[in-house]
Design an enzyme around this catalytic site. Structure first.
Site, PDB file in Angstrom:
ATOM      1  N   THR A   1      68.412  28.681   6.421  1.00  0.00           N
ATOM      2  CA  THR A   1      67.618  27.563   6.930  1.00  0.00           C
ATOM      3  C   THR A   1      67.830  27.342   8.423  1.00  0.00           C
ATOM      4  O   THR A   1      67.015  26.701   9.078  1.00  0.00           O
ATOM      5  CB  THR A   1      67.969  26.274   6.161  1.00  0.00           C
TER       6      THR A   1
ATOM      7  N   ASP B   1      41.650  38.948  42.586  1.00  0.00           N
ATOM      8  CA  ASP B   1      41.806  39.041  41.137  1.00  0.00           C
ATOM      9  C   ASP B   1      40.695  39.885  40.526  1.00  0.00           C
ATOM     10  O   ASP B   1      40.940  40.756  39.687  1.00  0.00           O
ATOM     11  CB  ASP B   1      41.801  37.643  40.515  1.00  0.00           C
TER      12      ASP B   1
ATOM     13  N   GLY C   1      79.672  37.072   8.073  1.00  0.00           N
ATOM     14  CA  GLY C   1      80.710  36.095   7.785  1.00  0.00           C
ATOM     15  C   GLY C   1      80.495  34.817   8.560  1.00  0.00           C
ATOM     16  O   GLY C   1      79.615  34.717   9.410  1.00  0.00           O
TER      17      GLY C   1
ATOM     18  N   GLU D   1      84.079  25.694  11.685  1.00  0.00           N
ATOM     19  CA  GLU D   1      82.731  25.919  12.203  1.00  0.00           C
ATOM     20  C   GLU D   1      81.930  24.637  11.989  1.00  0.00           C
ATOM     21  O   GLU D   1      81.947  24.065  10.893  1.00  0.00           O
ATOM     22  CB  GLU D   1      82.061  27.084  11.476  1.00  0.00           C
TER      23      GLU D   1
ATOM     24  N   CYS E   1      75.279  31.325  14.844  1.00  0.00           N
ATOM     25  CA  CYS E   1      76.603  31.511  14.252  1.00  0.00           C
ATOM     26  C   CYS E   1      77.644  31.966  15.265  1.00  0.00           C
ATOM     27  O   CYS E   1      78.834  31.811  15.048  1.00  0.00           O
ATOM     28  CB  CYS E   1      76.537  32.484  13.085  1.00  0.00           C
TER      29      CYS E   1
END
Length: 881
Positions: free
Chosen positions: A124, A561, A222, A346, A255
């Site tokens: 999530t 341009d 992990g 954590e 993480c």
């Protein structure tokens, strides 16, 4: 020859065991067919899937935030962008089909075969970016993939997977090559893991353990508990601001983000002061710490409400009063034992633990204990002087971490390819046996075809690119054009200009010179003020009939341009403008590669206005009148071969054009100077351009051709600023101005001017909510850069802050002198229509290509505040924390 899949697509929901069994049968048949595809077929599918994901980065980010209620929308946009662009760039040339490596000396041949069906568990925290990443690497390796989304993020994860699937199928992939569980449950997820060939498990420890217990090969990750050590030899500004940049990214849900900081006693106070100065809050010992502990942890585990919440919200849950824009809550802790100190865990949020250490050895010991106790094998971070080889070696040796990042934001450093360029980009980070994982590196394509890494921070290569030849000085046009015949031997020239310049004879001298050299010529003189695709198509058709070997664009930005677009269409008639206009984070890593230019025609740019600098830039904008879509193109393939900066071609510009184009030059110079990509090579040009504008724009505006010196200096300033921003790029000022022009038709230079000083104040904040992401940009320093430019222009003050204020005042005086209005409202923009379009303008300005180089990375809410202030003429508030 590749065989086509024969599986029949189905629209039935996968929400029962029976439906999943039937789905897997069809997917296996699709994968068996896909296994016979060639590398060319696979690469086309991989490309189209990456392009589709890249284009949908914003709506997918919105879906993720709306469904999960977590994280930062703008940061999720970056994640999606990264998952498409960086993954494509990393593997676009990787061979994954058949013979992929042959060493003749050793006689070794490696042949790649797909594994089969990949089972993917999606978290999530990164519900769309991880889905994009896993689908792309599965497609690149000729595997099928079935996704089991997190129940709290199922809709957005499925939307991402479906988008990639649709693009892959349109490119030739089997129709059942990507699948998903519509109604996720433990039973169906376990069935997926039981019946697939390999599992990519990204999620909580329980899910990863289940994957490894399934009896099938599994690539899991992990828990992360990244410790940071700040040595007393470290650059504290770099260290603290890198940590803030990383820890606040998506509210700390990466993480690899930092969970604790250990600073040596000798610098502890300075580190703490820098955190406070940049908007972090140190939780007071006693009542506040205990209240925060109670709010964040339940029965020793992180409360489900905490991940991805902003610091101020977490503080509110704990009853702690902090500033609304507080970046990080920092708890000063002593124990590194998770049984005794929950803050050593954590935290998946902008909350940090901070420790003291008497010396480097004690700091390393604490970091080692934090890694082993909470995140073995994941990531560890060290800030130290690069010459301290022994300390770096000690840290490397002790840390049981598969990613050891040096002087680097750990979130961005750990995922790879942003602050280091040898670590593969990935959103699945293996932790090796230390973390109970089967891989010790960033997961990539090689892990889907049947290593302790130390990455020091590196600054990417910069560049300086300009036209091959830049001619300047009054009267230089005929001398410059003489090269076309005498040196290059050109035979046929095609002039691109507009009706006003053509009728007023601005091309006659050029045509006369071409006649003198015996060069045949034709002219397209129907360029519009806002060049359209339809106009370019007509010009390109005329060009193909004439077959020139040189193109000469004469005019302002519109003619330049239009000429560049016609050049592209002449050389490459089948180009796709939607693909060419795809935004990029790094121009060298973009998904789309521009075609090589110049094989049929040499391009010469002759400006007749002193503003855009287009004669020295690789940019062009084209609008499709039928759809209203504006395609901004940016690539060095569009850089003119020759620029002729001759004021004779711009001597009689009217006052209005002089004002608008002149202040546009100033904006180019200022934005290029503070860009995160600015360098010593560009800053010299940007400073000189700004000084020339201050010294000459008032006279050029007041006297026009009667002051030829001022006119010439403005013409030179335009080209110099063009070369500066061609290499350093621009910023938020231009992003916002583009939308004022598109929605409310304010001339571009004036749109820049009306917001200029407000954006400068916004960028100059010493503690911005977010800073720009580029390896050369170590910490917020726009204030100092503005002050450097101001001093070069003769503006003084006691310190940078005072010089900056005087710089702003001087710019406001310059704007008043040339008639720039003070507010957006004064340009006749209807208030209701302005407010009705405001949200669209803000979102589009955020997504504008220029925004990425801004020194302060903007939130959409901040852009809205800037627009409102500029519309109503409100006194600017503090744009800092």
């Amino acid at each position: 020859m590749a065989r086509k899949a024969t599986a029949t697509p189905t629209k039935a929901l996968v929400d029962t065991v029976e439906a999943l069994e039937a789905k897997l049968v069809r997917m296996r048949a699709a994968q068996e067919a896909f296994a016979h595809f060639t590398q060319e077929q696979v690469d086309k599918i991989f490309y189209e899937a990456a392009m589709a994901a890249n284009k949908a980065r914003i709506p997918l980010a919105k879906l993720a935030v709306e469904e999960t209620g977590r994280g930062v929308f703008e940061d999720k946009v970056i994640k999606n962008h990264y998952a498409a662009e960086y993954i494509y760039h990393a593997y676009k040339d990787t061979k994954t089909c058949g013979v992929i490596e042959r060493d003749e000396a050793l006689g070794i041949t490696k042949v790649a075969e797909p594994i089969g069906i990949v089972g993917a568990v999606i978290p999530t925290t990164n519900p769309t970016s991880t889905a994009i990443f896993k689908c792309l690497i599965s497609l690149k390796t000729r595997n099928a993939i079935i996704i089991s989304p997190h129940p709290a993020a199922a809709k957005c994860t499925i939307a991402a997977a479906k988008l990639v699937l649709d693009a892959a199928v349109a490119a030739g992939a089997p129709e059942e090559i990507i699948g998903w569980v519509d109604t996720p449950s433990i039973e169906l997820t376990n069935m997926v893991m039981r019946d697939v060939d390999i599992i990519l498990a990204t999620g909580g420890p329980g899910m990863v353990k289940a994957a490894y217990s399934s009896g099938k090969p599994a690539l899991g990750v992990g828990a992360g508990n990244t410790p940071v050590v700040i040595d007393d030899t470290a650059d504290i500004l770099l260290a603290v601001n890198s940590i803030i940049h990383s820890k606040t990214f998506d509210n700390g849900m990466i993480c690899a983000s930092e969970q604790s900081v250990t600073a040596l006693d000798s610098i502890y106070g300075a580190v703490k002061a820098e955190f406070e100065r940049r908007g972090c809050y140190f939780v007071k010992p006693g009542r506040e710490v205990e209240a925060l502990r109670e709010a964040m942890f339940k029965n020793g585990a992180l409360d489900h409400r905490i991940p991805g919440m902003p610091a101020a919200k977490i503080a509110e849950l704990a009853g702690i009063e902090v500033a609304p824009k507080t970046k990080i809550l920092i708890v000063e802790a002593e124990s590194t034992d998770p049984e005794k100190e929950e803050f050593s865990h954590e935290k998946l949020s902008p909350v940090l633990a901070m420790y003291r250490a008497a010396d480097f050895q004690e700091a390393v010991d604490k970091a080692e204990h934090l890694v082993l106790a909470g995140g073995p094998g994941h990531t560890a971070s060290l800030y130290v002087h690069p010459a301290e080889a022994e300390k770096i070696a000690l840290f490397e040796d002790v840390m049981k971490a598969c990613r050891i990042v040096i002087n680097t934001p750990s979130s961005q450093g750990g995922i790879g390819d942003l602050y280091n360029f040898g670590m593969k980009p990935s959103l699945t980070l293996g932790c090796g046996s230390w973390g109970g994982n089967s891989v010790s590196e960033n997961v990539g394509v090689k892990h889907l075809l049947n290593v302790k890494t130390v990455a020091e921070r590196r600054e990417n290569m910069l560049w300086f690119r300009a036209p091959e030849k830049v001619y300047f000085k009054k009267g230089s046009t005929p001398v410059a054009l003489d090269e076309l015949g005498s040196v290059m031997g050109k035979k046929r020239a095609f002039i691109v200009t507009d009706q006003f310049l053509f009728k007023n004879g601005n091309t006659r001298a050029i045509e006369a010179k071409l006649d003198e050299m015996g060069i045949a010529h034709d002219c397209f003189y129907d360029v519009e003020p806002d060049p359209s695709l339809q106009c370019a198509l007509r010009g390109a058709a005329q060009m193909r009939l004439f077959e020139p070997d040189v193109i000469i664009a004469v005019g302002g930005g519109s003619a330049m341009d239009a000429g560049k677009i016609m050049w592209v269409m002449y050389e490459h008639p089948d180009v796709n403008f939607e693909d060419m206009a795809m935004d990029f984070m790094d121009i060298r890593k973009r998904v789309y590669t521009f075609p090589e230019m110049g094989k049929r025609a040499y391009f010469v740019a002759v400006p007749t206005s002193s503003g855009t600098g287009s004669e020295c830039t690789p940019f062009a904008i084209i609008t499709d009148k039928e759809t209203g879509i504006k395609w901004p193109l940016a690539d060095y393939a569009l850089l003119p071969n020759m620029a002729v900066v001759d004021v004779d071609n711009a001597m009689f510009a009217p006052r209005g054009l002089t004002a608008a184009s002149g202040i546009d030059v100033m904006t180019h110079a200022i934005e290029a100077h503070v860009s995160i990509m600015a360098s010593d090579y560009t800053r010299g040009l940007s400073m000189k351009a700004a000084k020339l504008v201050f010294d000459n724009l008032p006279a050029a505006y007041e006297y026009g051709a009667k002051d030829p010196h001022a006119r010439e200096e403005m013409h030179n300033a335009s080209a110099m600023a063009g070369m500066a921003f061609a290499n350093a790029f621009l910023g938020l000022n231009h992003s916002m101005a583009h939308k004022l022009g598109a929605f409310h038709h304010i001339p571009h230079g004036l749109a820049n001017a009306v917001i200029l000083t407000r954006v400068m104040r916004y960028n100059a904040a010493e503690a911005p909510v977010k800073m720009g992401t580029f390896s050369q940009y170590p910490f917020p320093n726009a204030m100092a850069a503005y002050a450097d430019m101001a001093r070069y222009c003769g503006i003084t003050g006691a310190d940078d802050a005072e010089v900056f204020e005087n710089f702003v005042a001087a710019l406001e005086q310059l704007k008043e002198t040339i008639g720039v209005k003070k507010t957006i409202a004064e340009y006749g923009v209807d208030e209701k229509y302005f407010l009705d379009t405001l949200d669209k303008m803000c979102e589009q300005a955020f997504d504008d290509q220029c925004t990425g180089a801004n020194p302060r990375y903007p939130l959409i809410s901040e852009i809205k505040e800037l627009y409102l202030d500029a519309y109503y003429g409100r006194e600017p508030q503090s744009y800092g924390v």
